[in-house]
Design an enzyme around this catalytic site. Structure first.
Site, PDB file in Angstrom:
ATOM      1  N   ASP A 220       0.783  -1.241   0.133  1.00  0.00           N
ATOM      2  CA  ASP A 220       0.061  -0.029   0.069  1.00  0.00           C
ATOM      3  C   ASP A 220       0.911   1.185   0.104  1.00  0.00           C
ATOM      4  O   ASP A 220       2.136   1.110   0.572  1.00  0.00           O
ATOM      5  CB  ASP A 220      -0.793   0.131   1.276  1.00  0.00           C
ATOM      6  CG  ASP A 220      -1.967   1.022   1.382  1.00  0.00           C
ATOM      7  OD1 ASP A 220      -2.922   0.987   0.561  1.00  0.00           O
ATOM      8  OD2 ASP A 220      -2.178   1.811   2.264  1.00  0.00           O
ATOM      9  N   GLU A 244       1.744  -0.034  -4.898  1.00  0.00           N
ATOM     10  CA  GLU A 244       0.618   0.907  -5.211  1.00  0.00           C
ATOM     11  C   GLU A 244       1.220   2.157  -5.318  1.00  0.00           C
ATOM     12  O   GLU A 244       1.886   2.819  -4.493  1.00  0.00           O
ATOM     13  CB  GLU A 244      -0.518   0.875  -4.173  1.00  0.00           C
ATOM     14  CG  GLU A 244      -1.674   1.992  -4.635  1.00  0.00           C
ATOM     15  CD  GLU A 244      -2.114   2.420  -3.318  1.00  0.00           C
ATOM     16  OE1 GLU A 244      -3.286   3.199  -3.595  1.00  0.00           O
ATOM     17  OE2 GLU A 244      -1.667   2.498  -2.060  1.00  0.00           O
TER      18      GLU A 244
END
Ligand code: NAG
Ligand code: NAG
Ligand code: NAG
Ligand code: NAG
Ligand code: NAG
Length: 560
Positions: A220, A244
């Site tokens: 993330d 990400e």
């Protein structure tokens, strides 16, 4: 005190590690654990707007692996697994898993360590991979300043960057060192320049990998940590990791492809969406972004994750439900260079828009397989697998575009030729590809989506007229297992099937009025056409229901 990383542990993990090359051959089904399946197969109500835990578990995922595997996926990306902020906040509950409070404990809403290990075993026994989502940028609090004693292991302010909100995305220091979140749930930004924090995370990711036999990680908020934190983290993970980097600019994203095995390809995501969200989308802009990424990314696009939907963005069908456009956009990840990722629910035609609406419970769909988009995904996976098996250089062959029109696009990745279009379901697309397909003249080709065959002309030219704005995905017939054609659920068949449909008749009455309630009436329906799962129904004219002169009729559509 935080421990120091033991080099031996990281090395032990490497021995069994799933590499980028192994992940390239796979396709990934992304799910939100809380919303995918319950342990006992029950279907509790789940209003996305409430932002509460709805009941999905790791055991639930195990129960529904047949469904995932039926579509041809051989890897599953599950939402974050560690213990999260409990209770209600101004932003709802932490059912999504992105609000860590304890990096060493599991989120017991989803099950026990045994359940998670059972999931890994169940996947491995099917030859499938487990991808786990991790968050190292921040920890979550429900007060500002946070009560640091609630965090494990970073139980003091000194482990975090000094508080400031991320406000300026053009200032990378602000992006990396200030805090995400809001007043309801401030996300305390881990000080990833601090040696104790660094050592903890490098040790932790290796432990997480070996404790739960993880085959790959999704990371993330990667752009919120300095780039040179990542190479050692990637090494310590010992398995493929995809980060990400939430940005549509190829030049911004490209440097991250040098520090991690892969990134989630947002630049393509945006242009893919824009190209197919309407009949006036720009196909040329999609071509341009791919060509830029092919030259700017470290390993071209071969190890990126390619996606159309995810938990952070509106589902494609919240933008358009034109099934011609939908089928083209959905095809892209499976015909392009990266590792395909499909976000759960897309195959069931879910239409949720932005968070929280795009996190619908999948159990409400009944996991039905006899649906056009489920079949679409199944064939797309099968076609990609066939291309990989047919050519040892398929996964290192970069796509080219032998024909780019205003509403049409030919994408060549030999031995596959994907003919895409954004004319929409009411349009009749046509492609005339004169060269650049790699096919020898006279090669018989099959459109895997309809099993219609074509023959390559001189110089490998291909001319195809499609229908209903659908894509055409060609492979040499010799490399495609045509058993899929006869198995296509809902392909053309005779009109002999008959289903009974029962209607219940309800009356609105006024006090004192007497009505005679007729018995339930059963009428028979049968279909006239059934093409690729799209069923057109007609009723039996000899058995019409008679609507009572007053009152309302409630259809009991028990055939669904
Ligand atoms: C960038 O952000 C940092 C952290 O917020 C701040 O200290 C610095 O002044 C900013 N630089 C510019 C040029 O605005
Ligand atoms: C891995 O397992 C060990 C031994 O049970 C435990 O001490 C450690 O905290 C676990 N680490 C993670 C990240 O789960
Ligand atoms: C073709 O596909 C069918 C059904 O999916 C399968 O049973 C069969 O083994 C496959 N044949 C080959 C040669 O792979
Ligand atoms: C299925 O039926 C449609 C419409 O009747 C027809 O155009 C198409 O060629 C048929 N497809 C196959 C595979 O028979
Ligand atoms: C619909 O009708 C069938 C047959 O009478 C009945 O079994 C079923 O419970 C009904 N479904 C609903 C949702 O009312």
């Amino acid at each position: 005190m935080l421990g120091r990383v033991l080099a031996a542990c990281a090395l032990a993990a490497l021995a069994l590690a799933a590499t980028p090359a192994e992940w390239q051959q796979r396709s990934i089904y992304q799910l939100v654990t809380d919303r995918f399946a319950t342990s006992d197969g029950s279907s509790p109500s789940c209003d996305t707007e409430d932002r509460v835990y709805c009941g999905g578990t790791w055991q639930g995922i195990i129960n529904e692996l047949d469904y995932i595997q039926y579509m041809g996926f051989d890897a599953v990306w599950i939402s974050p697994i560690v213990a999260n902020l409990e209770g209600s906040t101004g932003d709802g509950y932490s059912y999504h898993g992105y609000w860590t409070v304890d990096q060493n404990a599991l989120n017991d809403h989803f099950g026990t360590a045994d359940d998670l290990n059972n999931l890994a075993s169940a996947l491995h026994s099917r030859g499938m991979y487990l991808m786990v989502d991790v968050v190292v940028n921040h920890m979550a609090a429900n007060t500002l300043p946070p009560d640091y004693s609630t965090f494990t292991p970073f139980d003091a302010e000194s482990y975090f960057h000094t508080f400031c909100w991320v406000t300026d995305y053009s200032n990378q220091t602000n992006v990396e060192q200030c805090w995400l979140g809001d007043d309801s749930v401030p996300l305390a930004d881990c000080n990833t320049e601090n040696d104790d924090v660094i050592d903890f995370f490098y040790s932790w990711i290796g432990q997480l990998q070996s404790n739960y036999s993880v085959d790959g990680f999704r990371i993330d908020t990667v752009k919120h940590i300095r780039k040179d934190f990542w190479p050692d983290f990637q090494n310590a993970a010992g398995v493929y990791a995809v980060g990400e980097v939430f940005d549509g600019d190829v030049n911004y994203v490209a440097p991250y492809t040098e520090v991690l095995d892969g990134i989630l390809d947002y630049p393509t995501y945006y242009q893919l969406t824009y190209a197919f969200e309407s009949t006036s989308g720009s196909i040329q802009n999609l071509v341009n972004v791919i060509q830029s990424a092919q030259s700017a990314y470290e390993n071209k696009l071969f190890t990126v994750g390619t996606f159309l939907e995810n938990q952070d963005n509106p589902r494609f069908q919240s933008i358009t439900t034109d099934q011609g456009l939908v089928k083209n956009a959905m095809a892209w990840p499976f015909i392009a260079d990266g590792i395909p990722i499909l976000y759960y629910g897309q195959e069931q035609g879910y239409t949720g828009a932005n968070d929280p609406y795009n996190r619908e419970a999948l159990w409400l769909s009944g996991y039905e397989e006899d649906k056009p988009l489920v079949q679409h995904v199944r064939i797309l996976n099968a076609a990609r697998k066939a291309a990989i098996a047919a050519s040892s250089s398929y996964l290192s062959t970069a796509v080219t575009f032998p024909s780019v029109g205003g509403n049409t696009l030919a994408v060549s990745k030999y031995p596959m030729l994907a003919l895409l279009t954004n004319v929409g379901a009411s349009g009749t697309p046509a492609w005339d590809v004169s060269s650049g397909t790699g096919y020898a003249s006279g090669t018989e080709l099959i459109d895997v989506l309809t099993c219609t065959t074509y023959t390559a002309g001189s110089g490998g030219s291909v001319s195809v007229t499609g229908s209903e704005g659908a894509p055409v995905i060609l492979l040499p017939t010799s490399v495609f297992n045509t058993t899929y054609c006869s198995e296509l659920v809902g392909t053309n068949s005779s009109s002999s099937d008959t289903v009974a449909v029962t209607f219940e008749i309800a009356y609105d009455t006024t006090y004192g009025v007497t009505v005679d309630l007729p018995p339930s009436t059963t009428i028979e329906y049968k279909y006239i056409t059934k093409v690729n799962g799209d069923v057109t129904w007609e009723d039996d004219p000899n058995n019409e229901i008679t609507t009572p002169p007053s009152g309302s009729v409630t259809q009991n559509d028990s055939w669904h």
